[in-house]
Every structure is written in C-alpha cells, then in structure tokens.
Motif scaffolding. Structure first.
Motif, short mmCIF file in Angstrom:
data_model
loop_
_atom_site.label_atom_id
_atom_site.label_comp_id
_atom_site.label_asym_id
_atom_site.label_seq_id
_atom_site.Cartn_x
_atom_site.Cartn_y
_atom_site.Cartn_z
N LEU A 168 -19.93 -12.19 22.26
CA LEU A 168 -18.73 -11.63 22.87
C LEU A 168 -18.10 -10.61 21.93
O LEU A 168 -17.72 -10.93 20.82
CB LEU A 168 -17.75 -12.76 23.20
CG LEU A 168 -18.29 -13.83 24.14
CD1 LEU A 168 -17.23 -14.87 24.42
CD2 LEU A 168 -18.78 -13.22 25.44
N THR A 170 -15.47 -7.41 20.77
CA THR A 170 -14.02 -7.19 20.75
C THR A 170 -13.55 -6.68 22.11
O THR A 170 -12.45 -7.04 22.57
CB THR A 170 -13.65 -6.15 19.67
OG1 THR A 170 -14.12 -6.62 18.40
CG2 THR A 170 -12.15 -5.94 19.61
N THR A 172 -14.71 -7.54 25.01
CA THR A 172 -14.57 -8.70 25.89
C THR A 172 -13.27 -9.44 25.60
O THR A 172 -12.54 -9.82 26.52
CB THR A 172 -15.76 -9.67 25.70
OG1 THR A 172 -16.98 -8.94 25.77
CG2 THR A 172 -15.74 -10.76 26.75
N TYR A 173 -12.99 -9.67 24.33
CA TYR A 173 -11.76 -10.35 23.95
C TYR A 173 -10.54 -9.62 24.50
O TYR A 173 -9.61 -10.22 25.05
CB TYR A 173 -11.63 -10.45 22.43
CG TYR A 173 -12.68 -11.30 21.77
CD1 TYR A 173 -13.21 -12.42 22.42
CD2 TYR A 173 -13.13 -10.99 20.49
CE1 TYR A 173 -14.17 -13.19 21.80
CE2 TYR A 173 -14.09 -11.77 19.88
CZ TYR A 173 -14.61 -12.87 20.53
OH TYR A 173 -15.56 -13.64 19.92
N ASN A 174 -10.53 -8.30 24.30
CA ASN A 174 -9.38 -7.50 24.74
C ASN A 174 -9.18 -7.58 26.25
O ASN A 174 -8.04 -7.66 26.73
CB ASN A 174 -9.57 -6.04 24.31
CG ASN A 174 -9.41 -5.84 22.81
OD1 ASN A 174 -8.80 -6.67 22.13
ND2 ASN A 174 -9.95 -4.76 22.29
N ILE A 177 -7.74 -11.24 27.03
CA ILE A 177 -6.35 -11.41 26.59
C ILE A 177 -5.40 -10.53 27.41
O ILE A 177 -4.34 -10.97 27.85
CB ILE A 177 -6.21 -11.09 25.09
CG1 ILE A 177 -7.09 -12.03 24.27
CG2 ILE A 177 -4.75 -11.22 24.66
CD1 ILE A 177 -6.86 -13.49 24.53
N LEU A 193 -8.42 -17.69 23.44
CA LEU A 193 -8.70 -16.99 22.19
C LEU A 193 -9.10 -17.98 21.11
O LEU A 193 -10.06 -17.75 20.36
CB LEU A 193 -7.47 -16.19 21.75
CG LEU A 193 -7.63 -15.35 20.48
CD1 LEU A 193 -8.76 -14.34 20.66
CD2 LEU A 193 -6.34 -14.62 20.15
N MET A 196 -12.60 -19.09 21.74
CA MET A 196 -13.58 -18.07 21.35
C MET A 196 -13.87 -18.14 19.86
O MET A 196 -15.02 -18.06 19.42
CB MET A 196 -13.06 -16.67 21.71
CG MET A 196 -13.07 -16.36 23.20
SD MET A 196 -12.35 -14.71 23.49
CE MET A 196 -12.61 -14.58 25.24
N TRP A 197 -12.83 -18.28 19.10
CA TRP A 197 -13.01 -18.35 17.64
C TRP A 197 -13.84 -19.57 17.27
O TRP A 197 -14.64 -19.54 16.34
CB TRP A 197 -11.65 -18.43 16.95
CG TRP A 197 -10.98 -17.10 16.82
CD1 TRP A 197 -10.01 -16.59 17.60
CD2 TRP A 197 -11.26 -16.08 15.84
NE1 TRP A 197 -9.65 -15.33 17.18
CE2 TRP A 197 -10.40 -15.00 16.10
CE3 TRP A 197 -12.16 -16.01 14.77
CZ2 TRP A 197 -10.41 -13.83 15.33
CZ3 TRP A 197 -12.17 -14.84 14.00
CH2 TRP A 197 -11.30 -13.78 14.28
N CYS A 200 -17.78 -19.00 18.87
CA CYS A 200 -18.55 -17.80 18.57
C CYS A 200 -18.67 -17.60 17.06
O CYS A 200 -17.75 -17.86 16.32
CB CYS A 200 -17.89 -16.57 19.18
SG CYS A 200 -17.73 -16.69 20.98
N TRP A 202 -19.21 -15.16 13.78
CA TRP A 202 -18.81 -13.79 13.42
C TRP A 202 -19.62 -13.33 12.22
O TRP A 202 -20.02 -14.11 11.41
CB TRP A 202 -17.32 -13.75 13.09
CG TRP A 202 -16.50 -13.99 14.31
CD1 TRP A 202 -16.19 -15.19 14.88
CD2 TRP A 202 -15.91 -13.01 15.16
NE1 TRP A 202 -15.44 -15.00 16.00
CE2 TRP A 202 -15.25 -13.68 16.21
CE3 TRP A 202 -15.89 -11.61 15.12
CZ2 TRP A 202 -14.57 -13.01 17.19
CZ3 TRP A 202 -15.20 -10.96 16.10
CH2 TRP A 202 -14.54 -11.66 17.13
#
Length: 202
Positions: A168, A170, A172-174, A177, A193, A196-197, A200, A202
């Motif tokens: 995923l 950035t 996708t995150y944006n 959110i 959020l 996700m952290w 996923c 990094w």
C-alpha cells in the motif's frame, strides 16, 4: 514507417501507407493491423478503428486479445464505456477470454465516469477468475468509492488488497484518510491508519 506516422499523428500519411500496402498485398499480418489500430486509437479515430477491426474479421485475420484491448482502452479514454463493454462481449463471442488488462481497462473507464456498481461487479469477476487489478487501478476504484460515500465497499476493497499482499503506497493511504475525513469519520480514519502501520512493512 507506419508506427512512425502514428506517433507523429500523421494520420493521413499513415492511412495512405496502409492503402498502398493493401494494394501491394503485403498488409496481411496481425501485427500490421494492431499497429494501425493503435495509431487510430492514439489519434482518437475510434469509428475508423472499429471498422478496421471488422475488416480484420471479414478478411479472415483473427484479432488477438491485444487487438481488442487496444480498442477498449481507446473507447474508455473517450468516455465511451458502453462501447468498451460491447467490445469485451464481442471478444468473448469470438472465443477470446478477457485478461487482467481487459478488466482493468473497463474498471478504470467506469470509475472515470463516476459509476460504482459496474466496477464492483468487474472486481468480483476478476477475483473469481483468479485475477486482480494493479495497485494503481485499485487506487482509482478506492477514490471513486470514497467520493460516492461507499465507505463499506472501500474498506472491503482495502481489505482485499491487504489479503493479497499489495504494497500500500502513500497514495493509497492518502485516498483512504481523505475519504474518511470528508465523510466525518475521523475516528475510523485513525483506526484504519493504525491498522495499516501494523499490517504493512516499510
């Protein structure tokens, strides 16, 4: 030469070359027709491109899945999604099964038109046959779902992306959110959020 004319948008010169090749009996290969189809689509000559596809069929040159995908992509970019869907049905009737590119092109086309039900159906069909759109295509669908307030559907798609091991981005995150915040679900945005952290790498 044909490919060069197409890239330079010299469509009249390209058409004259094609007619000359036909007159000499050397415009008979699938690759030549696909090059011509691609040039017509790039130059937004969709009616001509559709006629060329029919010409292929009439002269005994079986269009490949690439041939159909070229036209579908052109129709979708022109906002003619219904024509793209009909092209996929024609493909099926001629014994060619749609591939991931076919479905993803149609999915993108529907999303660009702001239609949500159809992309969800396409996504289910892709999953059924063991295929799945790229992260880029999923992000487009996610954005459309949030825009239309389809929060549950967006969360389900996000879950499927996680299950399939998609990285995923950035972007996708944006999208997620932003969609939740605009829907007044700030707590849910924070919850997703955090998830996700946790899930996923990094």
């Amino acid at each position: 030469m044909l490919e060069g004319f197409n890239k330079e948008r010299m469509i009249e010169e390209a058409e004259a070359l094609v007619e000359s090749m036909k007159g000499d009996g050397i415009f008979t290969k699938l690759e030549s027709y696909n090059t011509w189809l691609l040039g017509l689509v790039r130059n937004e000559k969709m009616l001509k491109a559709r006629a060329v596809l029919q010409e292929m069929i009439d002269t005994g040159i079986s269009p490949s899945i690439y041939s159909y995908n070229i036209l579908m992509d052109g129709f979708c970019k022109e906002g003619m999604v219904s024509d793209a869907k009909l092209m996929m049905e024609l493909m099926k009737s001629n014994g060619i099964s749609p591939d991931a590119v076919t479905y993803s092109t149609l999915l993108h086309g529907y999303c660009q038109k702001g239609k949500i039900i159809e992309p969800n159906n396409i996504l289910h069909e892709m999953t059924r046959i063991g295929s799945f759109p790229s992260t880029y295509r999923c992000n487009i669908l996610l954005q459309s779902l949030w825009k239309e307030g389809k929060i549950l559907e967006a969360e389900n798609l996000l879950q499927k992306m996680n299950e399939r091991g998609y990285s995923l981005h950035t972007v996708t995150y944006n999208i997620v959110i932003d969609g939740l915040c605009k829907s007044g679900k700030l707590d849910k945005a924070i919850e997703i959020l955090d998830g996700m952290w946790n899930c996923c790498s990094w």
